[in-house]
Motif scaffolding. Structure first.
Motif, PDB file in Angstrom:
ATOM      1  N   LYS A   1     -17.357 -15.337  -4.301  1.00 37.89           N
ATOM      2  CA  LYS A   1     -18.728 -14.860  -4.464  1.00 37.89           C
ATOM      3  C   LYS A   1     -18.739 -13.350  -4.577  1.00 37.89           C
ATOM      4  O   LYS A   1     -17.893 -12.674  -4.006  1.00 37.89           O
ATOM      5  CB  LYS A   1     -19.557 -15.256  -3.243  1.00 37.89           C
ATOM      6  CG  LYS A   1     -20.062 -16.684  -3.322  1.00 37.89           C
ATOM      7  CD  LYS A   1     -21.170 -16.911  -2.303  1.00 37.89           C
ATOM      8  CE  LYS A   1     -21.630 -18.358  -2.320  1.00 37.89           C
ATOM      9  NZ  LYS A   1     -21.584 -18.971  -1.012  1.00 37.89           N
ATOM     10  N   CYS A   2     -19.723 -12.822  -5.285  1.00 37.11           N
ATOM     11  CA  CYS A   2     -19.833 -11.386  -5.484  1.00 37.11           C
ATOM     12  C   CYS A   2     -20.296 -10.719  -4.188  1.00 37.11           C
ATOM     13  O   CYS A   2     -21.352 -11.067  -3.661  1.00 37.11           O
ATOM     14  CB  CYS A   2     -20.837 -11.126  -6.601  1.00 37.11           C
ATOM     15  SG  CYS A   2     -21.278  -9.398  -6.793  1.00 37.11           S
ATOM     16  N   PRO A   3     -19.523  -9.753  -3.669  1.00 36.21           N
ATOM     17  CA  PRO A   3     -19.915  -9.062  -2.430  1.00 36.21           C
ATOM     18  C   PRO A   3     -21.225  -8.281  -2.598  1.00 36.21           C
ATOM     19  O   PRO A   3     -21.930  -8.046  -1.621  1.00 36.21           O
ATOM     20  CB  PRO A   3     -18.768  -8.091  -2.158  1.00 36.21           C
ATOM     21  CG  PRO A   3     -17.657  -8.492  -3.048  1.00 36.21           C
ATOM     22  CD  PRO A   3     -18.244  -9.273  -4.190  1.00 36.21           C
ATOM     23  N   ALA A   4     -21.557  -7.924  -3.830  1.00 32.97           N
ATOM     24  CA  ALA A   4     -22.772  -7.127  -4.051  1.00 32.97           C
ATOM     25  C   ALA A   4     -24.029  -7.987  -4.138  1.00 32.97           C
ATOM     26  O   ALA A   4     -25.051  -7.664  -3.540  1.00 32.97           O
ATOM     27  CB  ALA A   4     -22.627  -6.285  -5.320  1.00 32.97           C
ATOM     28  N   CYS A   5     -23.963  -9.111  -4.873  1.00 34.37           N
ATOM     29  CA  CYS A   5     -25.200  -9.875  -5.110  1.00 34.37           C
ATOM     30  C   CYS A   5     -25.087 -11.349  -4.756  1.00 34.37           C
ATOM     31  O   CYS A   5     -26.063 -12.085  -4.858  1.00 34.37           O
ATOM     32  CB  CYS A   5     -25.658  -9.707  -6.559  1.00 34.37           C
ATOM     33  SG  CYS A   5     -24.761 -10.753  -7.717  1.00 34.37           S
ATOM     34  N   GLY A   6     -23.893 -11.815  -4.373  1.00 33.55           N
ATOM     35  CA  GLY A   6     -23.750 -13.224  -3.993  1.00 33.55           C
ATOM     36  C   GLY A   6     -23.554 -14.170  -5.168  1.00 33.55           C
ATOM     37  O   GLY A   6     -23.393 -15.373  -4.982  1.00 33.55           O
TER      38      GLY A   6
ATOM     39  N   VAL B   1     -14.888 -11.460 -12.270  1.00 34.57           N
ATOM     40  CA  VAL B   1     -16.148 -10.840 -12.692  1.00 34.57           C
ATOM     41  C   VAL B   1     -17.326 -11.643 -12.147  1.00 34.57           C
ATOM     42  O   VAL B   1     -17.280 -12.872 -12.109  1.00 34.57           O
ATOM     43  CB  VAL B   1     -16.248 -10.815 -14.239  1.00 34.57           C
ATOM     44  CG1 VAL B   1     -17.490 -10.068 -14.690  1.00 34.57           C
ATOM     45  CG2 VAL B   1     -15.009 -10.185 -14.850  1.00 34.57           C
ATOM     46  N   CYS B   2     -18.376 -10.953 -11.708  1.00 30.22           N
ATOM     47  CA  CYS B   2     -19.583 -11.634 -11.236  1.00 30.22           C
ATOM     48  C   CYS B   2     -20.434 -12.057 -12.429  1.00 30.22           C
ATOM     49  O   CYS B   2     -20.756 -11.248 -13.292  1.00 30.22           O
ATOM     50  CB  CYS B   2     -20.391 -10.720 -10.330  1.00 30.22           C
ATOM     51  SG  CYS B   2     -21.994 -11.415  -9.901  1.00 30.22           S
ATOM     52  N   ALA B   3     -20.793 -13.336 -12.458  1.00 27.77           N
ATOM     53  CA  ALA B   3     -21.593 -13.864 -13.567  1.00 27.77           C
ATOM     54  C   ALA B   3     -23.017 -13.318 -13.550  1.00 27.77           C
ATOM     55  O   ALA B   3     -23.690 -13.299 -14.567  1.00 27.77           O
ATOM     56  CB  ALA B   3     -21.622 -15.386 -13.509  1.00 27.77           C
ATOM     57  N   GLU B   4     -23.465 -12.864 -12.392  1.00 24.04           N
ATOM     58  CA  GLU B   4     -24.848 -12.382 -12.276  1.00 24.04           C
ATOM     59  C   GLU B   4     -24.986 -10.898 -12.624  1.00 24.04           C
ATOM     60  O   GLU B   4     -25.792 -10.522 -13.445  1.00 24.04           O
ATOM     61  CB  GLU B   4     -25.377 -12.586 -10.849  1.00 24.04           C
ATOM     62  CG  GLU B   4     -25.391 -14.035 -10.388  1.00 24.04           C
ATOM     63  CD  GLU B   4     -26.317 -14.905 -11.236  1.00 24.04           C
ATOM     64  OE1 GLU B   4     -27.359 -14.385 -11.688  1.00 24.04           O
ATOM     65  OE2 GLU B   4     -25.976 -16.075 -11.465  1.00 24.04           O
ATOM     66  N   CYS B   5     -24.188 -10.036 -11.935  1.00 24.26           N
ATOM     67  CA  CYS B   5     -24.408  -8.592 -12.095  1.00 24.26           C
ATOM     68  C   CYS B   5     -23.299  -7.897 -12.882  1.00 24.26           C
ATOM     69  O   CYS B   5     -23.383  -6.706 -13.152  1.00 24.26           O
ATOM     70  CB  CYS B   5     -24.577  -7.919 -10.727  1.00 24.26           C
ATOM     71  SG  CYS B   5     -23.049  -7.772  -9.782  1.00 24.26           S
ATOM     72  N   GLY B   6     -22.254  -8.631 -13.268  1.00 26.17           N
ATOM     73  CA  GLY B   6     -21.189  -8.019 -14.054  1.00 26.17           C
ATOM     74  C   GLY B   6     -20.203  -7.204 -13.225  1.00 26.17           C
ATOM     75  O   GLY B   6     -19.277  -6.617 -13.769  1.00 26.17           O
TER      76      GLY B   6
HETATM   77 ZN    ZN Z   1     -22.841  -9.692  -8.524  1.00 25.03          ZN
END
Ligand code: ZN
Ligand code: ADP
Length: 209
Positions: A141-146, A124-129
């Motif tokens: 790392k999140c492919p959507a927001c890094g 799970v991405c800690a920034e955008c969920g």
């Molecule tokens: Zn993200």
């Protein structure tokens, strides 16, 4: 349109709900995401919920219902929403019926063996969920927001088994509950993400007419 997503943990409710949210322009309301944020921010609700979540138990109905009630009153919910992870008990569904009119309950039907693989590989991405499977991630790392991705504590094998048992006992009865109301629609989700998303859209369309 007010939509409820039903299905076992790891069925892909969050993934499909996020995509549908963008397409339909209505918010995705994930009680799991709301709790994870509350835990990070160490709010009273978060601290209370964490004790249950870490064990794979459900957070008490009163706590969840109060949180959802507050959320549904916000302006962005007035033209529809996708509830993801709520209701999870018959008592929650009854409470929801007091405050909202649900148009369709979409059952994301997924076999257990697929669920176990999905949950153990989930990040799970800690920034955008955003949620991802390890097999598709090139780095942490999140492919959507890094943002940094992490494995949820409750995706550990011991907890996963308990969550599936809790689902069978407490949440699966909701399939019957919504069937009886005549608003249940089922998507067969044993395929790829893409195939499953098409099944979800088809199941929604079937209820629109
Ligand atoms: Zn993200
Ligand atoms: P998943 O769908 O993968 O099980 P969620 O992110 O929806 O995960 O929820 C994680 C945890 O948060 C649940 O196992 C439960 O402890 C708690 N939770 C989320 N939604 C509810 C709810 N509606 N009622 C009770 N507990 C909930």
């Amino acid at each position: 349109m007010n939509i409820v997503f039903l299905g076992p943990p790891g069925a892909g409710k969050g993934t499909h709900a996020q995509r549908l949210m963008k397409e339909l322009g209505i918010p995705q309301i994930s009680t799991g995401d709301m709790f994870r944020r509350a835990i990070r921010e160490q709010t009273p609700t978060g601290l209370d919920a964490k004790r249950y979540i870490d064990k794979g138990e459900l957070v008490p109905d009163e706590v969840v219902v109060a949180m959802v009630k507050e959320r549904l009153a916000e302006p962005d919910c007035q033209h529809g929403y996708i509830l993801d992870g709520f209701p999870r008990t018959v008592a929650q569904a009854e409470a929801l019926d007091q405050i909202a009119h649900i148009d369709v309950a979409l059952n994301i039907d997924t076999p257990d063996d697929i669920i176990i693989d999905r949950l153990s590989g989930r990040r799970v991405c800690a920034e955008c969920g955003g949620t991802y499977h390890t097999s598709l991630l090139k780095e942490d790392k999140c492919p959507a927001c890094g943002g940094a991705v992490y494995q949820r504590d409750d995706d550990k094998p011991e907890t996963v088994t308990n969550r599936l048992a809790v689902y069978q006992e407490k949440t699966a009865p909701l399939i019957d509950y919504y069937q009886k109301k005549g608003i249940l629609s089922t998507a067969d989700c044993r395929g790829t993400i893409e195939e499953n998303y098409r099944a979800v859209k088809a199941a929604l369309e079937a209820k629109k007419q």
